[in-house]
Design a protein around this motif. Structure first.
Motif, PDB file in Angstrom:
ATOM      1  N   LYS A 297       7.585  11.740  -4.869  1.00 37.88           N
ATOM      2  CA  LYS A 297       7.904  12.769  -3.879  1.00 37.88           C
ATOM      3  C   LYS A 297       9.020  13.685  -4.376  1.00 37.88           C
ATOM      4  O   LYS A 297       9.055  14.875  -4.076  1.00 37.88           O
ATOM      5  CB  LYS A 297       8.301  12.117  -2.555  1.00 37.88           C
ATOM      6  N   TYR A 298       9.934  13.103  -5.163  1.00 39.48           N
ATOM      7  CA  TYR A 298      11.036  13.887  -5.731  1.00 39.48           C
ATOM      8  C   TYR A 298      10.498  14.953  -6.670  1.00 39.48           C
ATOM      9  O   TYR A 298      10.994  16.088  -6.691  1.00 39.48           O
ATOM     10  CB  TYR A 298      12.005  12.957  -6.465  1.00 39.48           C
ATOM     11  N   ASP A 299       9.471  14.631  -7.447  1.00 37.35           N
ATOM     12  CA  ASP A 299       8.850  15.611  -8.345  1.00 37.35           C
ATOM     13  C   ASP A 299       8.238  16.763  -7.545  1.00 37.35           C
ATOM     14  O   ASP A 299       8.364  17.933  -7.931  1.00 37.35           O
ATOM     15  CB  ASP A 299       7.749  14.965  -9.191  1.00 37.35           C
ATOM     16  N   ILE A 300       7.596  16.422  -6.448  1.00 34.39           N
ATOM     17  CA  ILE A 300       6.989  17.456  -5.604  1.00 34.39           C
ATOM     18  C   ILE A 300       8.068  18.362  -5.022  1.00 34.39           C
ATOM     19  O   ILE A 300       7.917  19.592  -4.979  1.00 34.39           O
ATOM     20  CB  ILE A 300       6.146  16.828  -4.476  1.00 34.39           C
ATOM     21  N   GLU A 301       9.171  17.771  -4.586  1.00 37.50           N
ATOM     22  CA  GLU A 301      10.283  18.562  -4.052  1.00 37.50           C
ATOM     23  C   GLU A 301      10.832  19.524  -5.104  1.00 37.50           C
ATOM     24  O   GLU A 301      11.146  20.683  -4.801  1.00 37.50           O
ATOM     25  CB  GLU A 301      11.393  17.635  -3.556  1.00 37.50           C
ATOM     26  N   LYS A 302      10.940  19.058  -6.343  1.00 39.13           N
ATOM     27  CA  LYS A 302      11.431  19.916  -7.432  1.00 39.13           C
ATOM     28  C   LYS A 302      10.455  21.055  -7.704  1.00 39.13           C
ATOM     29  O   LYS A 302      10.858  22.194  -7.942  1.00 39.13           O
ATOM     30  CB  LYS A 302      11.652  19.076  -8.688  1.00 39.13           C
ATOM     31  N   LEU A 303       9.159  20.744  -7.655  1.00 44.51           N
ATOM     32  CA  LEU A 303       8.151  21.778  -7.872  1.00 44.51           C
ATOM     33  C   LEU A 303       8.190  22.826  -6.754  1.00 44.51           C
ATOM     34  O   LEU A 303       8.073  24.033  -7.011  1.00 44.51           O
ATOM     35  CB  LEU A 303       6.757  21.148  -7.955  1.00 44.51           C
ATOM     36  N   LEU A 304       8.353  22.368  -5.521  1.00 42.93           N
ATOM     37  CA  LEU A 304       8.427  23.299  -4.394  1.00 42.93           C
ATOM     38  C   LEU A 304       9.651  24.203  -4.513  1.00 42.93           C
ATOM     39  O   LEU A 304       9.594  25.395  -4.187  1.00 42.93           O
ATOM     40  CB  LEU A 304       8.467  22.526  -3.074  1.00 42.93           C
ATOM     41  N   LYS A 305      10.749  23.642  -4.994  1.00 40.74           N
ATOM     42  CA  LYS A 305      11.964  24.445  -5.187  1.00 40.74           C
ATOM     43  C   LYS A 305      11.758  25.502  -6.263  1.00 40.74           C
ATOM     44  O   LYS A 305      12.181  26.661  -6.112  1.00 40.74           O
ATOM     45  CB  LYS A 305      13.153  23.559  -5.553  1.00 40.74           C
ATOM     46  N   ASP A 308       9.718  28.214  -4.682  1.00 40.78           N
ATOM     47  CA  ASP A 308      10.521  29.029  -3.761  1.00 40.78           C
ATOM     48  C   ASP A 308      11.467  29.957  -4.516  1.00 40.78           C
ATOM     49  O   ASP A 308      11.637  31.135  -4.149  1.00 40.78           O
ATOM     50  CB  ASP A 308      11.329  28.130  -2.822  1.00 40.78           C
ATOM     51  N   ASP A 309      12.081  29.447  -5.578  1.00 43.13           N
ATOM     52  CA  ASP A 309      13.021  30.257  -6.366  1.00 43.13           C
ATOM     53  C   ASP A 309      12.331  31.441  -7.035  1.00 43.13           C
ATOM     54  O   ASP A 309      12.979  32.456  -7.343  1.00 43.13           O
ATOM     55  CB  ASP A 309      13.695  29.401  -7.448  1.00 43.13           C
ATOM     56  N   ASN A 310      11.036  31.307  -7.272  1.00 47.47           N
ATOM     57  CA  ASN A 310      10.277  32.371  -7.931  1.00 47.47           C
ATOM     58  C   ASN A 310       9.345  33.121  -6.978  1.00 47.47           C
ATOM     59  O   ASN A 310       8.499  33.901  -7.427  1.00 47.47           O
ATOM     60  CB  ASN A 310       9.465  31.789  -9.089  1.00 47.47           C
ATOM     61  N   ASP A 311       9.519  32.860  -5.674  1.00 52.67           N
ATOM     62  CA  ASP A 311       8.702  33.516  -4.641  1.00 52.67           C
ATOM     63  C   ASP A 311       7.213  33.301  -4.910  1.00 52.67           C
ATOM     64  O   ASP A 311       6.413  34.231  -4.929  1.00 52.67           O
ATOM     65  CB  ASP A 311       9.026  35.009  -4.576  1.00 52.67           C
ATOM     66  N   ASN A 334       1.896  25.009   3.424  1.00 51.52           N
ATOM     67  CA  ASN A 334       2.280  26.386   3.123  1.00 51.52           C
ATOM     68  C   ASN A 334       2.122  26.742   1.642  1.00 51.52           C
ATOM     69  O   ASN A 334       2.472  27.844   1.235  1.00 51.52           O
ATOM     70  CB  ASN A 334       3.732  26.625   3.552  1.00 51.52           C
ATOM     71  N   TYR A 335       1.619  25.801   0.873  1.00 51.37           N
ATOM     72  CA  TYR A 335       1.430  26.024  -0.557  1.00 51.37           C
ATOM     73  C   TYR A 335       0.000  25.634  -0.923  1.00 51.37           C
ATOM     74  O   TYR A 335      -0.567  24.705  -0.351  1.00 51.37           O
ATOM     75  CB  TYR A 335       2.412  25.192  -1.383  1.00 51.37           C
TER      76      TYR A 335
END
Length: 349
Positions: A297-305, A308-311, A334-335
């Motif tokens: 789940k931590y990997d998914i959170e990093k990917l989502l960030k 988001d950082d790159n819109d 939302n992704y």
């Protein structure tokens, strides 16, 4: 996302980048000892001091002599589907990267269907093979190939075995051995582990292989690669890999492309080739995980960030990675998590 230690080694293996003198000396020393061990093993088999076990069924090996990412899995699937039209076939895999213990035979798929929901427990490659092979193909994982083959014979009446990545395993007598070679990456710096990517000396191809399968993943110099491969004086096939479609992981529906941005991520042996494929369809932000990485789940959170950082709201990954992600992305609405499916065609040269 920072590179893993393994990824840095892979880059060193397949480039001419210079490394520190002291580090190179250590690696050369380790390579020398590895070469001695491999050479001794092969010599003992050549003089019959060590003997290969005859399983009393037809054994087909699909292997390679370099560390991962060559493209054996599609070849295994293609051969299994073709042979299963007139044979009782089992694919035997070591089950590398699986959570299941591979000390005993694990039946991933039999004539009643696939036993697992995804590749987290049973391993990404065995799960892919199970999904894409005909219904009558049995898939078993076990580090002890002899034990796995005996289980397949006794329980399922198998008469043909395909060993996935079995070239370095000398314990089993093979009736035919295919060696897969990446047409672009070939043998990297041509050094043995750990200085280079070779698990076996190149000379072992002509000594122990029956046929070469050259794997083309968009190599622009494929004609040169074919001429190079002919130098081994072995029968030659070409495995051509091309994009087939992109589909949505959450819905399974095909994706209509409009040159949008995407975070492209994968945990495979040669990620650059995947990125080259998807650059044809997306403007990408690439993210690399170590081969056979177990996503969290931590990997998914990093990917989502990163998204988001790159819109960005779109992700693209491989079918191999999909098998370990399905449960982790549930509830993320939302992704769009998309998957690139490759089409594989094998032809005689």
């Amino acid at each position: 996302m920072s590179e893993t230690f393994k990824t840095k080694f892979q880059k060193m293996h397949y480039s001419k980048a210079k490394i520190g003198f002291a580090f190179e000396c250590v690696l050369k020393f380790l390579e020398f000892n590895y070469a001695l061990a491999i050479g001794l093993k092969n010599f003992l088999y050549s003089i019959k001091f060590l003997k290969e076990h005859d399983c009393k069924v037809s054994v087909i090996c699909v292997g390679n002599i370099t560390t991962g990412g060559v493209g054996k899995t599609p070849i295994v699937i293609t051969l299994a589907n073709e042979m299963s039209k007139f044979k009782r076939v089992a694919v035997i895999s070591r089950g590398y990267g699986a959570q299941l213990s591979n000390k005993i035979p694990n039946v991933i798929k039999d004539n009643y269907g696939i036993k697992f929901q995804n590749g987290v427990l049973c391993g990404d490659e065995p799960f892919q093979i199970a999904k894409k092979t005909n219904d009558n193909v049995v898939v078993i994982t076990c580090a002890n190939r002899k034990k796995a083959i005996e289980h397949a014979i006794i329980k399922y009446g198998i008469d043909t075995v395909i060993l996935d990545d079995g070239f370095s395993n000398r314990k089993i007598k093979k009736d035919k051995t295919y060696i897969a070679i990446d047409s672009k990456m070939r043998f990297g710096n041509e050094h043995l582990l750990p200085l280079g990517p070779l698990r076996e000396p190149i000379s072992q191809i002509q000594k122990r292989a029956d046929e070469i399968i050259l794997v083309n993943k968009g190599d622009k110099n494929i004609k040169d690669a074919i001429e190079w491969a002919r130098g081994f004086n072995l029968p030659l096939k070409l495995s051509q890999m091309k994009p087939k479609r992109i589909y949505n992981m959450q819905s399974g529906a095909n994706v209509l492309l409009n040159n949008e941005k995407a975070v492209a991520f994968c945990a495979i042996g040669q990620p650059e080739q995947f990125f080259d494929f998807v650059k044809k369809f997306y403007e990408i932000v690439p993210v690399v995980f170590e081969d056979h990485h177990k996503y969290t789940k931590y990997d998914i959170e990093k990917l989502l960030k990163i998204a988001d950082d790159n819109d960005i709201s779109t992700f693209i990954t491989t079918q191999k990675d999909e098998t370990k992600l399905i449960e982790l992305i549930k509830g993320i609405n939302n992704y769009s998590f998309n998957v690139l499916e490759l089409d594989v065609a094998i032809k005689e040269l």
